[in-house]
Each structure stands twice: as structure tokens, then as C-alpha cells.
Design a protein around this motif. Structure first.
Motif, PDB file in Angstrom:
ATOM      1  N   LEU A  77      -7.141  -0.442  -2.404  1.00 46.58           N
ATOM      2  CA  LEU A  77      -6.773  -1.357  -1.323  1.00 46.58           C
ATOM      3  C   LEU A  77      -7.266  -2.793  -1.540  1.00 46.58           C
ATOM      4  CD1 LEU A  77      -5.149  -1.208   1.255  1.00 46.58           C
ATOM      5  CD2 LEU A  77      -7.257  -0.721   2.510  1.00 46.58           C
ATOM      6  N   THR A  98      -6.586   5.811  -2.834  1.00 49.70           N
ATOM      7  CA  THR A  98      -5.847   4.758  -2.140  1.00 49.70           C
ATOM      8  C   THR A  98      -6.790   3.740  -1.514  1.00 49.70           C
ATOM      9  OG1 THR A  98      -5.726   6.219  -0.206  1.00 49.70           O
ATOM     10  CG2 THR A  98      -3.823   6.175  -1.675  1.00 49.70           C
ATOM     11  N   ALA A  99      -7.936   4.213  -1.001  1.00 49.23           N
ATOM     12  CA  ALA A  99      -8.915   3.283  -0.423  1.00 49.23           C
ATOM     13  C   ALA A  99      -9.495   2.378  -1.493  1.00 49.23           C
ATOM     14  CB  ALA A  99     -10.022   4.056   0.287  1.00 49.23           C
ATOM     15  N   TRP A 136       0.828  -1.199   0.000  1.00 49.57           N
ATOM     16  CA  TRP A 136       0.000   0.000   0.000  1.00 49.57           C
ATOM     17  C   TRP A 136       0.865   1.253   0.000  1.00 49.57           C
ATOM     18  CZ3 TRP A 136      -0.728   4.084   3.447  1.00 49.57           C
ATOM     19  CH2 TRP A 136      -1.826   4.902   3.173  1.00 49.57           C
ATOM     20  N   LEU A 163      -6.837  10.141  -0.678  1.00 48.57           N
ATOM     21  CA  LEU A 163      -7.287   9.105   0.246  1.00 48.57           C
ATOM     22  C   LEU A 163      -8.360   8.232  -0.395  1.00 48.57           C
ATOM     23  CD1 LEU A 163      -7.453  11.137   3.581  1.00 48.57           C
ATOM     24  CD2 LEU A 163      -5.708   9.494   2.868  1.00 48.57           C
ATOM     25  N   GLU A 164      -9.237   8.830  -1.185  1.00 46.64           N
ATOM     26  CA  GLU A 164     -10.275   8.044  -1.854  1.00 46.64           C
ATOM     27  C   GLU A 164      -9.665   7.057  -2.839  1.00 46.64           C
ATOM     28  OE1 GLU A 164     -14.195   8.705  -4.756  1.00 46.64           O
ATOM     29  OE2 GLU A 164     -12.931  10.405  -4.161  1.00 46.64           O
ATOM     30  N   SER A 194     -14.424  -2.123  -6.788  1.00 43.67           N
ATOM     31  CA  SER A 194     -13.489  -1.036  -6.462  1.00 43.67           C
ATOM     32  C   SER A 194     -12.755  -0.519  -7.703  1.00 43.67           C
ATOM     33  CB  SER A 194     -12.483  -1.511  -5.419  1.00 43.67           C
ATOM     34  OG  SER A 194     -11.689  -2.566  -5.912  1.00 43.67           O
TER      35      SER A 194
END
Length: 370
Positions: free
Chosen positions: A50, A46-47, A21, A43-44, A118
């Protein structure tokens, strides 16, 4: 033993996910923050990336957990005591098998549901932010190149949204270059797209053929910047973006939708089942290979190296069958060949562990005579 495997599996999963990550987060940070996007967008993204990272590392985590637990049990002579009571290697492999099934179920949830959802959402968000005016143009103190032949500079942006000391160079036309400078400017939304309204400025036009330079002072001037923000409307969907249920029920329609051969759809569908099986195969290979070793003060380093080598063999088989299964729709059973090879290796290794090599005959005769 099963509880120990689950605990160590959780530990290795966290470590490996964190490592992968961080590597992806650095790439995303450079790409998104450099383009002017906020930390929330970073952040969105990277989430959303994941689930793919977790699905990638879970087989390795199951292998590491099986190797670590088996090595510790052998170092404490616990496996030796259990085997002395009559437990065969096949019986000892039962908790590892159940552990592998649990990992396979986790991977199934990821590969069939979370990962496709995702990556599809991530693709949509990439298209949405590709047309962001604030991210592409509104950055103070930097010379930006939002398009070929265009240079844009803003010295300062006030809290009210006013742009101070604006510079815009337009060299997209072959016969002339136009440079605009203005004390103030505003970005407004028009009917056909965003507009840059410059106030108290100067327009300089240079004719390339004659070298003539003409200047024009203006109080206010509106410049269309919608052509500078080219939004990518093409999703460029791939089979990995599609839901598993659609791949099962509508393979022909999905192949036409993403413009790929039906063989590619079959390979993607069965690869999702195959990836889940790798969690089971990796755990069994790690356990069974270490079981062939005996107690030693020097540990089981050789068996660990052999286990890693066998896992590499399974991955090589996986790489070898990828192209044939993608080119021929009738060869989709090849997708499961890595798991078949891995389970065959497990069976052979457990058989060797249950029936260890006997001592040579002449050694037995010598001991009897003594």
C-alpha cells in the motif's frame, strides 16, 4: 482555498488509491491464493504494498485537486472578483504553493521511510513463504507440480492432518519413473527437512530403457520432500529496498551490497527527493494553467487539456533523464531536471496570466475612433 484543496486532495487520493490497490490486489490474490496461502498472507502482502501505491498516486491527486478547485472558483466567478481587487496570479498561487509543500512533505515521509521499509519487509516475507510445505503441497483435490518432473495429489485432508489417497509421481531421473500410491500419509518434520510418511501403499518403478515395471507393496514408507520445496534464500535486494540514511552515509557500501554501480545508488537517492517535488510541481501546473483562461459558459476544458499535456511533458523529461543518470554517477543533477522544467513552466504560465495578450493595435484604433 487551502482548506478546499486539502479536502479535494483527500477525496482524489482515496479514489486513486482504491483503484490502484484493487488492481494490485487482484494480481496478489491470483498468485497467493492459487499457491495455497491463507487470506491472512494475502492481506499482509496487500498492506505492505500500500505505501508504494500511495506514493504513486499522490502527485496525480494533487494535480486533480488543484484543477478541480480552480475550475470551481472560476465557474463561480470568485477568482474574477479576487483579481478585480488587485490580487495578481502570483499572489493567488500562494495557497496552492503551500498546498504543494504539504503534499511534498507527505511524499517525503513515504519515499524516505515507509516505502523502503515496506518493500524490504515484503521481500523478506516472499522468501519466507517460498518454502512453505502447506502452501506448496497440502492442497486437496488438485494435481500439483511442486517441481520439474513431480506430480502430487491428495484426495482429502482430515482435520487431524491425515492425508487420504495419496498419489506421487517422481520422473526426475532419466532412467526410471517411480509412482507411489498410499491409502494414508502424514507430513512430519525431520532433522534435515520435511518427510512424507506413506502407509499401506504401492510403489511402481518403470525402467525407461527396458520398459520393465516392478511393483513393491509397503506398510510404511518415508519419502524426502525437502527437495521438492526449494526455498529462495536469495533476497535479490535492490536499491529501492535500502534506507535513505544508508544511501546518504554509505553509498559505496550499499552499491557493493546490492551489486549495482554507484550511479544507480545516486539515482535512487535523488529520485526520492525528486518524487516528493512532483507533488508541488503537479499542483502548481494545474492551477497556473487554468488561471490563463477567462470566465466562459463553456468552461475551461481547453486549459485542462493543456495542463494535462504540460504534466505529460514533465513525465517525459523524467523518463529521458533516467538512463543517463543511472549510467554516469556525475549526472545525478539530471534527476531534478523534471522539477526544474515544471517550475519553469509554472513561472512562464503565471507570467502570461499576469500580463495577458493585448488586443491588436488596429482594434484599439477602431474602438477609439468609434
Amino acid at each position: 482555498m487551502l482548506s478546499q484543496l486539502m479536502v479535494l486532495f483527500g477525496f482524489f487520493s482515496l479514489v486513486l488509491v482504491a483503484v490502484y490497490w484493487v488492481n494490485r490486489a487482484v494480481v496478489l490474490f491470483d498468485r497467493l491464493i492459487a499457491d495455497g496461502h491463507s487470506a491472512g498472507v494475502f492481506l499482509e502482502f496487500t498492506a505492505l504494498s500500500l505505501p508504494s501505491v500511495i506514493a504513486l498516486v499522490l502527485p496525480m491527486a494533487s494535480f486533480a485537486a488543484a484543477v478541480y478547485v480552480t475550475n470551481r472558483l472560476m465557474g463561480d466567478s470568485e477568482l474574477t472578483v479576487v483579481q478585480a481587487t488587485g490580487y495578481s496570479p502570483w499572489r493567488l498561487a500562494r495557497p496552492v504553493f503551500f498546498f504543494g509543500v504539504i503534499v511534498a512533505l507527505m511524499l517525503s515521509a513515504l519515499t524516505h521511510f515507509l516505502v523502503p521499509a515496506s518493500v524490504a519487509q515484503l521481500k523478506e516475507r516472499e522468501v519466507e513463504i517460498s518454502g512453505s510445505v502447506s502452501a506448496r503441497l497440502l492442497r486437496e483435490g488438485a494435481f500439483l507440480h511442486p517441481g520439474p518432473g513431480v506430480t502430487f495429489f491428495i484426495r482429502d485432508i482430515t482435520p487431524e492432518g491425515e492425508l487420504r489417497d495419496v498419489f506421487l509421481s517422481d520422473r526426475r531421473q532419466d532412467d526410471r519413473e517411480v509412482t507411489y500410491t498410499a491409502e494414508r500419509a502424514y507430513v512430519v518434520q525431520g532433522d534435515s527437512g520435511p518427510r512424507l510418511v506413506m502407509i499401506s501403499g504401492l510403489a511402481q518403478t518403470l525402467r525407461i530403457e527396458t520398459g520393465a515395471l516392478s511393483t513393491t507393496l509397503f506398510q510404511d514408507f518415508t519419502y524426502d520432500i525437502s527437495t521438492l520445496i526449494v526455498q529462495n534464500q536469495n533476497l535479490n535486494l535492490r536499491p529501492r529496498h535500502l534506507a535513505t540514511w544508508d544511501l546518504i552515509t554509505r553509498p559505496q557500501e550499499m552499491a557493493a551490497f546490492v551489486d549495482v554501480p554507484i550511479a544507480r545508488i545516486n539515482e535512487e537517492l535523488h529520485s526520492r527527493f525528486q518524487n516528493a517535488l512532483l507533488g508541488l510541481v503537479a499542483a502548481l501546473i494545474g492551477f497556473s494553467t487554468l488561471l490563463t483562461g477567462s470566465f466562459s459558459r463553456f468552461g475551461v476544458g481547453r486549459q485542462i487539456v493543456v495542463a494535462i499535456f504540460l504534466l505529460v511533458v514533465v513525465k517525459l523529461v523524467e523518463s529521458a533523464v533516467t538512463d543517463p543518470s543511472r549510467n554516469n554517477p556525475m549526472l545525478w543533477p539530471l534527476v531534478y531536471l523534471p522539477s526544474v522544467v515544471g517550475l519553469a513552466i509554472v513561472g512562464i504560465v503565471l507570467h502570461l496570466a499576469a500580463r495577458p495578450f493585448r488586443q491588436p493595435r488596429h482594434a484599439s484604433v477602431t474602438e477609439a475612433s468609434a
